[in-house]
Motif scaffolding. Structure first.
Motif, PDB file in Angstrom:
ATOM      1  N   TYR A  87       0.814  -1.214   0.000  1.00 46.19           N
ATOM      2  CA  TYR A  87       0.000   0.000   0.000  1.00 46.19           C
ATOM      3  C   TYR A  87       0.854   1.274   0.000  1.00 46.19           C
ATOM      4  O   TYR A  87       0.310   2.380   0.000  1.00 46.19           O
ATOM      5  CB  TYR A  87      -0.919   0.018   1.213  1.00 46.19           C
ATOM      6  N   GLY A  88       2.187   1.086   0.069  1.00 43.64           N
ATOM      7  CA  GLY A  88       3.053   2.253  -0.022  1.00 43.64           C
ATOM      8  C   GLY A  88       3.987   2.465   1.151  1.00 43.64           C
ATOM      9  O   GLY A  88       4.849   3.344   1.100  1.00 43.64           O
ATOM     10  N   CYS A  89       3.863   1.686   2.230  1.00 43.07           N
ATOM     11  CA  CYS A  89       4.752   1.870   3.380  1.00 43.07           C
ATOM     12  C   CYS A  89       6.141   1.323   3.049  1.00 43.07           C
ATOM     13  O   CYS A  89       6.287   0.176   2.614  1.00 43.07           O
ATOM     14  CB  CYS A  89       4.192   1.157   4.607  1.00 43.07           C
ATOM     15  N   GLU A  90       7.158   2.123   3.271  1.00 41.68           N
ATOM     16  CA  GLU A  90       8.539   1.742   2.971  1.00 41.68           C
ATOM     17  C   GLU A  90       9.343   1.442   4.236  1.00 41.68           C
ATOM     18  O   GLU A  90      10.566   1.295   4.173  1.00 41.68           O
ATOM     19  CB  GLU A  90       9.217   2.862   2.180  1.00 41.68           C
ATOM     20  N   MET A  91       8.681   1.328   5.369  1.00 37.13           N
ATOM     21  CA  MET A  91       9.375   1.102   6.639  1.00 37.13           C
ATOM     22  C   MET A  91      10.003  -0.295   6.682  1.00 37.13           C
ATOM     23  O   MET A  91       9.389  -1.292   6.307  1.00 37.13           O
ATOM     24  CB  MET A  91       8.394   1.256   7.799  1.00 37.13           C
ATOM     25  N   VAL A  92      11.272  -0.342   7.109  1.00 32.97           N
ATOM     26  CA  VAL A  92      11.976  -1.588   7.398  1.00 32.97           C
ATOM     27  C   VAL A  92      12.448  -1.483   8.847  1.00 32.97           C
ATOM     28  O   VAL A  92      13.149  -0.537   9.206  1.00 32.97           O
ATOM     29  CB  VAL A  92      13.183  -1.799   6.464  1.00 32.97           C
ATOM     30  N   CYS A  93      12.062  -2.432   9.682  1.00 34.42           N
ATOM     31  CA  CYS A  93      12.468  -2.382  11.083  1.00 34.42           C
ATOM     32  C   CYS A  93      12.710  -3.790  11.602  1.00 34.42           C
ATOM     33  O   CYS A  93      12.463  -4.781  10.909  1.00 34.42           O
ATOM     34  CB  CYS A  93      11.435  -1.646  11.927  1.00 34.42           C
ATOM     35  N   SER A  94      13.193  -3.882  12.834  1.00 35.53           N
ATOM     36  CA  SER A  94      13.501  -5.187  13.417  1.00 35.53           C
ATOM     37  C   SER A  94      12.223  -5.958  13.721  1.00 35.53           C
ATOM     38  O   SER A  94      11.156  -5.369  13.913  1.00 35.53           O
ATOM     39  CB  SER A  94      14.316  -5.009  14.703  1.00 35.53           C
ATOM     40  N   LEU A  95      12.355  -7.264  13.773  1.00 31.12           N
ATOM     41  CA  LEU A  95      11.203  -8.108  14.084  1.00 31.12           C
ATOM     42  C   LEU A  95      10.662  -7.783  15.467  1.00 31.12           C
ATOM     43  O   LEU A  95       9.453  -7.855  15.712  1.00 31.12           O
ATOM     44  CB  LEU A  95      11.617  -9.580  14.013  1.00 31.12           C
ATOM     45  N   GLU A  96      11.544  -7.369  16.369  1.00 29.90           N
ATOM     46  CA  GLU A  96      11.146  -7.045  17.732  1.00 29.90           C
ATOM     47  C   GLU A  96      10.177  -5.866  17.779  1.00 29.90           C
ATOM     48  O   GLU A  96       9.301  -5.803  18.642  1.00 29.90           O
ATOM     49  CB  GLU A  96      12.391  -6.726  18.563  1.00 29.90           C
ATOM     50  N   SER A  97      10.312  -4.930  16.845  1.00 31.31           N
ATOM     51  CA  SER A  97       9.486  -3.719  16.870  1.00 31.31           C
ATOM     52  C   SER A  97       8.450  -3.659  15.754  1.00 31.31           C
ATOM     53  O   SER A  97       7.712  -2.683  15.651  1.00 31.31           O
ATOM     54  CB  SER A  97      10.389  -2.478  16.787  1.00 31.31           C
ATOM     55  N   ILE A  98       8.358  -4.711  14.938  1.00 35.19           N
ATOM     56  CA  ILE A  98       7.457  -4.658  13.783  1.00 35.19           C
ATOM     57  C   ILE A  98       5.989  -4.586  14.197  1.00 35.19           C
ATOM     58  O   ILE A  98       5.193  -3.866  13.595  1.00 35.19           O
ATOM     59  CB  ILE A  98       7.686  -5.871  12.833  1.00 35.19           C
ATOM     60  N   ASP A  99       5.621  -5.304  15.259  1.00 30.70           N
ATOM     61  CA  ASP A  99       4.213  -5.292  15.686  1.00 30.70           C
ATOM     62  C   ASP A  99       3.801  -3.893  16.137  1.00 30.70           C
ATOM     63  O   ASP A  99       2.694  -3.434  15.817  1.00 30.70           O
ATOM     64  CB  ASP A  99       3.980  -6.291  16.818  1.00 30.70           C
ATOM     65  N   ARG A 100       4.678  -3.225  16.896  1.00 33.36           N
ATOM     66  CA  ARG A 100       4.367  -1.870  17.357  1.00 33.36           C
ATOM     67  C   ARG A 100       4.204  -0.918  16.167  1.00 33.36           C
ATOM     68  O   ARG A 100       3.281  -0.097  16.147  1.00 33.36           O
ATOM     69  CB  ARG A 100       5.468  -1.375  18.299  1.00 33.36           C
ATOM     70  N   HIS A 101       5.105  -1.045  15.187  1.00 36.30           N
ATOM     71  CA  HIS A 101       4.987  -0.177  14.015  1.00 36.30           C
ATOM     72  C   HIS A 101       3.690  -0.439  13.254  1.00 36.30           C
ATOM     73  O   HIS A 101       2.976   0.504  12.873  1.00 36.30           O
ATOM     74  CB  HIS A 101       6.174  -0.401  13.063  1.00 36.30           C
ATOM     75  N   GLU A 102       3.354  -1.713  13.046  1.00 36.64           N
ATOM     76  CA  GLU A 102       2.176  -2.035  12.229  1.00 36.64           C
ATOM     77  C   GLU A 102       0.878  -1.648  12.920  1.00 36.64           C
ATOM     78  O   GLU A 102      -0.117  -1.371  12.242  1.00 36.64           O
ATOM     79  CB  GLU A 102       2.194  -3.527  11.884  1.00 36.64           C
ATOM     80  N   ARG A 103       0.869  -1.618  14.258  1.00 34.96           N
ATOM     81  CA  ARG A 103      -0.333  -1.146  14.965  1.00 34.96           C
ATOM     82  C   ARG A 103      -0.578   0.333  14.707  1.00 34.96           C
ATOM     83  O   ARG A 103      -1.719   0.793  14.802  1.00 34.96           O
ATOM     84  CB  ARG A 103      -0.204  -1.405  16.466  1.00 34.96           C
ATOM     85  N   GLU A 104       0.497   1.080  14.409  1.00 31.16           N
ATOM     86  CA  GLU A 104       0.369   2.525  14.231  1.00 31.16           C
ATOM     87  C   GLU A 104       0.598   2.963  12.785  1.00 31.16           C
ATOM     88  O   GLU A 104       0.527   4.158  12.482  1.00 31.16           O
ATOM     89  CB  GLU A 104       1.391   3.236  15.135  1.00 31.16           C
ATOM     90  N   CYS A 105       0.883   2.014  11.897  1.00 36.60           N
ATOM     91  CA  CYS A 105       1.243   2.340  10.512  1.00 36.60           C
ATOM     92  C   CYS A 105       0.132   3.126   9.817  1.00 36.60           C
ATOM     93  O   CYS A 105      -1.044   2.749   9.854  1.00 36.60           O
ATOM     94  CB  CYS A 105       1.542   1.059   9.735  1.00 36.60           C
ATOM     95  N   GLU A 106       0.524   4.228   9.180  1.00 37.58           N
ATOM     96  CA  GLU A 106      -0.435   5.086   8.481  1.00 37.58           C
ATOM     97  C   GLU A 106      -1.046   4.404   7.265  1.00 37.58           C
ATOM     98  O   GLU A 106      -2.071   4.851   6.744  1.00 37.58           O
ATOM     99  CB  GLU A 106       0.258   6.388   8.054  1.00 37.58           C
ATOM    100  N   TYR A 107      -0.416   3.313   6.789  1.00 38.66           N
ATOM    101  CA  TYR A 107      -0.921   2.617   5.598  1.00 38.66           C
ATOM    102  C   TYR A 107      -1.789   1.408   5.965  1.00 38.66           C
ATOM    103  O   TYR A 107      -2.273   0.710   5.081  1.00 38.66           O
ATOM    104  CB  TYR A 107       0.251   2.155   4.732  1.00 38.66           C
TER     105      TYR A 107
END
Length: 244
Positions: A87-107
């Motif tokens: 959908y356009g999100c270009e974020m790359v992060c660690s597996l440890e923090s991916i859930d937190r990012h995806e809960r708040e992801c604007e996409y």
């Protein structure tokens, strides 16, 4: 099911793959034989089997343990793309923090918060959608205060709504008055009981004081009588002295 290995950046160690789904471990557990699995995968497997899917050694749910710390650390350090990459999100992060990012992801695709609307919208576009959503709530343009939730509501009867609102306000006012009345009566009853109790205590104190006063008066009369008797005896003694 584990994390899709295609989402990860760079090489992923074979030991960090689930022995069942062959994806990267998600919420991992380890058997005594040291084979690792996603929790969902191994629990589903053990419903129908009683051995390790890799080497067929007998295992049971009670024998499963968390992943070794060093393996867990290696797992958490893996880098992967956000699941909203398409959908356009270009974020790359660690597996440890991916859930937190995806809960708040604007996409992220989230449902419209208006009741009845089935649209899934990206979080970043939610406010724009809410402004034009046909299921959004808004007040009647005629000023009656009625909340319009759908196209059918635009034909509502303002007079009827105002009457309903008036009845609701009247009912609420009556309830509040009754509550205030009950509270006042309760306070008055409490004060009345306190005053009666206080009056009883004061009355007892007055009776006690009267009793003490009566005893004192009795003692005074006794003393006065004794004094008169003593004076008479002195006078008699004086007369006898004069005669002698």
């Amino acid at each position: 099911m584990g994390y899709d290995i295609e989402r990860f950046v760079g090489y992923v160690n074979e030991g960090l793959l689930c022995s069942i789904c062959r994806d990267v471990l998600e919420d991992p557990l380890q058997a005594p034989c040291e084979h690792a699995f996603c929790t969902a995968c191994i629990h589903g497997w053990l419903v129908h089997h009683s051995n390790c899917p890799e080497d067929r050694q007998v295992i049971d749910v009670s024998l499963l343990r968390p992943l070794y710390r060093y393996m867990k650390n290696d797992l958490n350090r893996l880098q992967l793309h956000c699941r909203n990459r398409e959908y356009g999100c270009e974020m790359v992060c660690s597996l440890e923090s991916i859930d937190r990012h995806e809960r708040e992801c604007e996409y992220s695709q989230i449902p419209c918060s208006n009741a009845g609307c089935t649209v899934q919208i990206e979080r970043r576009n939610l406010n724009g959608h809410l402004a034009v959503c046909e299921y959004r709530s808004r007040e009647c343009p005629n000023g009656c205060g009625y909340t319009i939730l759908s196209a059918e509501d635009t034909q509502h009867n303002c007079v009827a709504e105002l009457r309903t609102e008036l009845e609701l306000l009247r009912s609420e006012m009556i309830c509040r008055l009754e509550e205030a009345k009950h509270e006042m009566e309760s306070r008055l009853d409490s004060q009345r009981r306190h005053m009666v109790q206080k009056e009883s205590i004061l009355q007892n104190e007055i009776e006690e004081l009267k009793s003490q006063m009566s005893r004192i008066m009795s003692d005074v009369r006794s003393l006065m009588a004794a004094e008169r008797q003593h004076r008479q005896e002195l006078e008699q003694a004086e007369l006898e002295k004069r005669e002698l």
